[in-house]
Design an enzyme around this catalytic site. Structure first.
Site, PDB file in Angstrom:
ATOM      1  N   HIS A  39       0.871  -1.175   0.000  1.00 10.29           N
ATOM      2  CA  HIS A  39       0.000   0.000   0.000  1.00 10.29           C
ATOM      3  C   HIS A  39       0.904   1.219   0.000  1.00 10.29           C
ATOM      4  O   HIS A  39       2.106   1.113   0.272  1.00 10.29           O
ATOM      5  CB  HIS A  39      -0.856   0.006   1.274  1.00 10.29           C
ATOM      6  CG  HIS A  39      -0.005   0.096   2.497  1.00 10.29           C
ATOM      7  ND1 HIS A  39       0.469  -1.023   3.159  1.00 10.29           N
ATOM      8  CD2 HIS A  39       0.530   1.166   3.136  1.00 10.29           C
ATOM      9  CE1 HIS A  39       1.240  -0.642   4.158  1.00 10.29           C
ATOM     10  NE2 HIS A  39       1.309   0.677   4.165  1.00 10.29           N
ATOM     11  N   HIS A  79       6.168   6.165  -0.585  1.00 15.31           N
ATOM     12  CA  HIS A  79       6.863   4.926  -0.945  1.00 15.31           C
ATOM     13  C   HIS A  79       5.948   3.744  -0.678  1.00 15.31           C
ATOM     14  O   HIS A  79       5.000   3.860   0.111  1.00 15.31           O
ATOM     15  CB  HIS A  79       8.141   4.771  -0.109  1.00 15.31           C
ATOM     16  CG  HIS A  79       7.834   4.644   1.357  1.00 15.31           C
ATOM     17  ND1 HIS A  79       7.666   5.751   2.179  1.00 15.31           N
ATOM     18  CD2 HIS A  79       7.589   3.565   2.133  1.00 15.31           C
ATOM     19  CE1 HIS A  79       7.348   5.336   3.384  1.00 15.31           C
ATOM     20  NE2 HIS A  79       7.288   4.015   3.400  1.00 15.31           N
TER      21      HIS A  79
HETATM   22  O1  3AM Z   1       3.558   2.163   4.590  1.00 13.88           O
HETATM   23  P1  3AM Z   1       4.800   1.801   5.333  1.00 13.88           P
HETATM   24  O2  3AM Z   1       5.131   0.345   5.297  1.00 13.88           O
HETATM   25  O3  3AM Z   1       5.960   2.668   5.035  1.00 13.88           O
HETATM   26  O4  3AM Z   1       5.858   1.296   8.918  1.00 13.88           O
HETATM   27  C1  3AM Z   1       4.467   1.402   9.033  1.00 13.88           C
HETATM   28  C2  3AM Z   1       3.778   1.351   7.712  1.00 13.88           C
HETATM   29  O5  3AM Z   1       4.505   2.175   6.834  1.00 13.88           O
HETATM   30  C3  3AM Z   1       4.111   2.797   9.466  1.00 13.88           C
HETATM   31  O6  3AM Z   1       2.751   2.938   9.096  1.00 13.88           O
HETATM   32  C4  3AM Z   1       2.484   2.087   7.988  1.00 13.88           C
HETATM   33  C5  3AM Z   1       1.341   1.173   8.297  1.00 13.88           C
HETATM   34  O7  3AM Z   1       1.654   0.378   9.413  1.00 13.88           O
HETATM   35  N1  3AM Z   1       4.295   3.010  10.884  1.00 13.88           N
HETATM   36  C6  3AM Z   1       4.184   2.100  11.873  1.00 13.88           C
HETATM   37  N2  3AM Z   1       4.455   2.688  13.050  1.00 13.88           N
HETATM   38  C7  3AM Z   1       4.748   3.977  12.801  1.00 13.88           C
HETATM   39  C8  3AM Z   1       5.103   5.091  13.600  1.00 13.88           C
HETATM   40  N3  3AM Z   1       5.209   4.998  14.926  1.00 13.88           N
HETATM   41  C9  3AM Z   1       4.653   4.178  11.409  1.00 13.88           C
HETATM   42  N4  3AM Z   1       4.884   5.373  10.832  1.00 13.88           N
HETATM   43  C10 3AM Z   1       5.216   6.379  11.660  1.00 13.88           C
HETATM   44  N5  3AM Z   1       5.308   6.258  12.980  1.00 13.88           N
END
Ligand code: 3AM
Length: 174
Positions: free
Chosen positions: A37, A117
């Site tokens: 996603h 990304h």
């Molecule tokens: O879409 P991506 O994979 O980049 O890494 C987590 C994921 O990002 C991010 O939110 C998305 C859905 O889980 N994520 C998880 N914890 C986070 C945090 N504490 C976070 N992003 C920012 N702060």
């Protein structure tokens, strides 16, 4: 409590194409292709009341549809590998609207620069050499653009086997 984020879903064909990139890096935990996603805004743990307010606020957002093209691959340090997004002003506009809606609800502003990304892998002790070959091999990666007609509020459940995502609501773009 719900752990939430706001995201754009990807079409199945694109998920398939992305999944073909994912090999050759020992130490990479490749994301399940069903979970790919594009995050617009990570929200985190909120109670049901705030979740309902977030849903209402997202439903009020008015923004135009746009085309989105993934291009290139990159890394965030030693932590993850991702596929990038071509420069996309309407995406940035939508992200800004989501961000201000969340801040108006009292959520902490996101201080980090938005770097759109699609996460492909989380890394644990991946060798630097293999990482660099992965980046070099896929530097010219480019996918056909697809129409973005909605964005979504997604719940994330963390399990031992990885995250399970559940779409909570979809919000149309005009
Ligand atoms: O879409 P991506 O994979 O980049 O890494 C987590 C994921 O990002 C991010 O939110 C998305 C859905 O889980 N994520 C998880 N914890 C986070 C945090 N504490 C976070 N992003 C920012 N702060």
């Amino acid at each position: 409590m719900l752990r939430l984020f706001v995201a754009i879903a990807l079409p199945p064909q694109l998920k398939l194409k992305l999944s073909l990139l994912c090999s050759g890096v020992p130490g990479a935990r490749w994301v399940d292709p069903g979970n790919y996603h594009l995050t617009l805004r990570f929200i985190g743990e909120v109670d049901e009341g705030l979740a309902a307010d977030i849903d209402q606020a997202l439903a009020k957002i008015r923004a135009p549809r746009f085309a989105l093209a993934l291009a290139g691959v990159g890394r965030f340090g030693d932590r993850m590998l991702w596929a990038g997004v071509d420069k996309n002003p309407p995406l940035a506009h939508l992200r800004d609207k989501v961000e201000s809606a969340m801040v108006r609800l009292g959520l902490e502003p996101e201080t980090r620069r938005y770097a759109p990304h699609v996460t492909l892998a989380r890394l644990r002790n991946a060798g630097e050499g293999k990482l660099q070959s992965f980046l070099a091999e896929h530097a010219l990666f480019r996918a056909e653009s697809f129409p973005v007609a909605q964005f979504s509020l997604v719940a994330s459940y963390l399990t031992k086997g990885g995250a399970i995502y559940e779409d909570q609501a979809d919000y149309p773009l005009r």
